[in-house]
Design an enzyme around this catalytic site. Structure first.
Site, short mmCIF file in Angstrom:
data_model
loop_
_atom_site.label_atom_id
_atom_site.label_comp_id
_atom_site.label_asym_id
_atom_site.label_seq_id
_atom_site.Cartn_x
_atom_site.Cartn_y
_atom_site.Cartn_z
N GLY A 70 0.82 -1.22 0.00
CA GLY A 70 0.00 0.00 0.00
C GLY A 70 0.85 1.26 0.00
O GLY A 70 0.52 2.25 -0.67
N GLN A 179 -7.54 0.13 3.64
CA GLN A 179 -8.40 -0.41 4.71
C GLN A 179 -9.82 -0.68 4.24
O GLN A 179 -10.53 -1.48 4.85
CB GLN A 179 -8.44 0.56 5.91
CG GLN A 179 -7.13 0.69 6.67
CD GLN A 179 -6.74 -0.55 7.47
OE1 GLN A 179 -7.53 -1.46 7.70
NE2 GLN A 179 -5.49 -0.59 7.90
N SER A 203 -3.68 -3.20 -0.62
CA SER A 203 -2.55 -3.93 -0.05
C SER A 203 -2.97 -5.35 0.29
O SER A 203 -4.07 -5.58 0.82
CB SER A 203 -2.10 -3.19 1.23
OG SER A 203 -1.11 -3.94 1.89
N THR A 241 11.89 -7.73 -10.89
CA THR A 241 11.32 -9.08 -11.01
C THR A 241 10.19 -9.24 -10.00
O THR A 241 10.35 -8.91 -8.83
CB THR A 241 12.41 -10.15 -10.79
OG1 THR A 241 13.45 -9.89 -11.73
CG2 THR A 241 11.85 -11.54 -10.98
N CYS A 328 1.67 1.66 11.68
CA CYS A 328 2.67 2.39 10.89
C CYS A 328 3.21 3.58 11.67
O CYS A 328 4.24 4.12 11.34
CB CYS A 328 2.06 2.86 9.59
SG CYS A 328 1.37 1.48 8.70
#
Ligand code: PLP
Length: 382
Positions: A70, A179, A203, A241, A328
């Site tokens: 996210g 969220q 996310s 990748t 976070c």
């Protein structure tokens, strides 16, 4: 010790389907860019996952760009859109309660000479009048989250879209749906977001996928400058990748969620039960911070007089895991979002975020309530 996990807004337990998909990708470990059969098998897994994520987001698979989560999706969307629109306008509109991955990206743009305007969200309500006022001129980007990660408040994206259109400000519209994705309603509301917005961040680890994987929906015809340059993966939007196990797991987690049509109702039932039981057990020792419109998975409350850290330590010692706010924000407790909601200092210092998922049960909720009751007695013992 029995562990009760009520911190799904921080991250979720990977579901069985996600684990199995990741394991298949570990076995078929080719590079999806390789032309031999091992590469082709990896590419197929990635394509399948893209279809599953697109189905969950309600968009075409070719509009889904995988990222490392996210945070990266938000950075790519906001920076990419701001630079793409800067000849039109260097004004960026966000809210005062965005996740730090949007707020700090906006600050970076501010340092580069962009003007950032923050619309208020008191009590979890996006201030419509303010929004109309700030959009009454040329604007480059509007970035307004769908569901707030601390309070669970849902912001009305349809309203934002209609204000952008009627103001004719020419802005691109991004939402951080990390969220809200799959959690914002039972009637495919999550899927409507890609029809409302030009850019949508999601996310994997918030929906029972793996950490370090996410996606950005980019509306057809929109071209952003990439953050990461290299071999041109993800149609040049995100070189490097691909993390096929995590991408495959993300797709499987989306598929699993979409097929479980009662999941939101179940989570809403748990949340209602929790509010009822906490009210009964704690009475005046709790205050709830309830937005009018919200997702079902987040419940924000304060235990007046009991510092969040003290309550968290006590609960953690009993194997009950909740949060004092956004994971976070880490140890540097951030009050910005809760202040924006309108909480006073005492409420902020004693806040707890309880977040639910379909793995939780009523029995677990009852144990949580007992533990919370214990936490309220901590100050009495001091
Ligand atoms: N946006 C919101 C609203 C979030 O809650 C989070 C994570 O908590 C993020 C963005 C960042 O997502 P990620 O952890 O995948 O980088």
């Amino acid at each position: 010790m029995r562990e009760l996990y009520f911190d799904s807004a921080a991250t979720t337990k990977p579901c069985q389907a996600a684990i199995e998909a990741a394991n298949r990708a570990f076995d078929e470990y080719g590079n999806p860019s390789s032309l031999h059969y091992m590469g082709i098998k990896a590419k197929r897994m990635q394509d399948h996952a893209r279809e599953q994520v697109a189905k969950a987001m309600g968009c075409d698979p070719d509009r889904v760009f995988f990222t490392a989560g996210g945070t990266e999706s938000n950075n790519l969307a906001l920076l990419g859109a701001a630079y793409a629109k800067q000849r039109h306008s260097r004004v960026i509109v966000i809210t005062d309660s965005e996740h730090s991955s949007v707020e700090n990206t906006a600050k970076r743009l501010e340092n580069e000479g962009f003007e950032i305007v923050r619309v208020s969200t008191t009590n979890g309500n996006l201030n419509e009048e303010e929004l109309r006022r700030v959009l009454d001129r040329k604007v480059g980007v509007v970035s307004i989250m769908h569901a707030n990660n601390e309070t669970g408040a849902l912001y009305d994206l349809e309203l934002v879209r209609s204000v952008i259109n009627s103001a004719d400000c020419g802005a691109l519209f991004h939402t951080d749906d990390v969220q809200g994705f799959l959690k914002s309603g039972t009637e495919g509301r999550s899927r409507r977001v890609t029809r409302i917005c030009d850019l949508v961040s999601v996310s994997a680890h918030k929906v029972h996928g793996l950490k370090g994987c996410g996606a950005l929906y980019i509306k057809k015809g929109l071209s952003l400058s990439p953050l990461i340059n290299g071999g041109g993966h993800e149609k040049g939007m995100r070189s490097g990748t691909e993390n096929v196990p995590a991408i495959a797991a993300f797709g499987a987690a989306c598929g699993d969620w979409v097929s479980d049509t009662n999941r939101i109702e179940y989570i809403e039932g748990l949340r209602k039960y929790a509010v009822q039981q906490i009210t009964k057990g704690l009475m005046d020792k709790v205050s709830f911070h309830e937005p009018k419109s919200r997702i079902s998975s987040i419940l924000n409350l304060s235990l007046p007089g009991v510092k969040s850290e003290v309550a968290l330590n006590y609960l953690s010692g009993m194997g009950v895991y909740v949060s004092a706010g956004s994971a976070c924000a880490g140890t540097k407790r951030e009050n910005r979002v809760l202040e924006a909601f309108g909480l006073d200092r005492g409420e902020i210092e004693s806040v707890l975020r309880i977040s639910f998922c379909h793995y939780n049960t009523k029995e677990e909720v009852s144990e949580l309530v007992d533990a919370l009751e214990g936490a309220t007695k901590l100050t009495e013992r001091l």
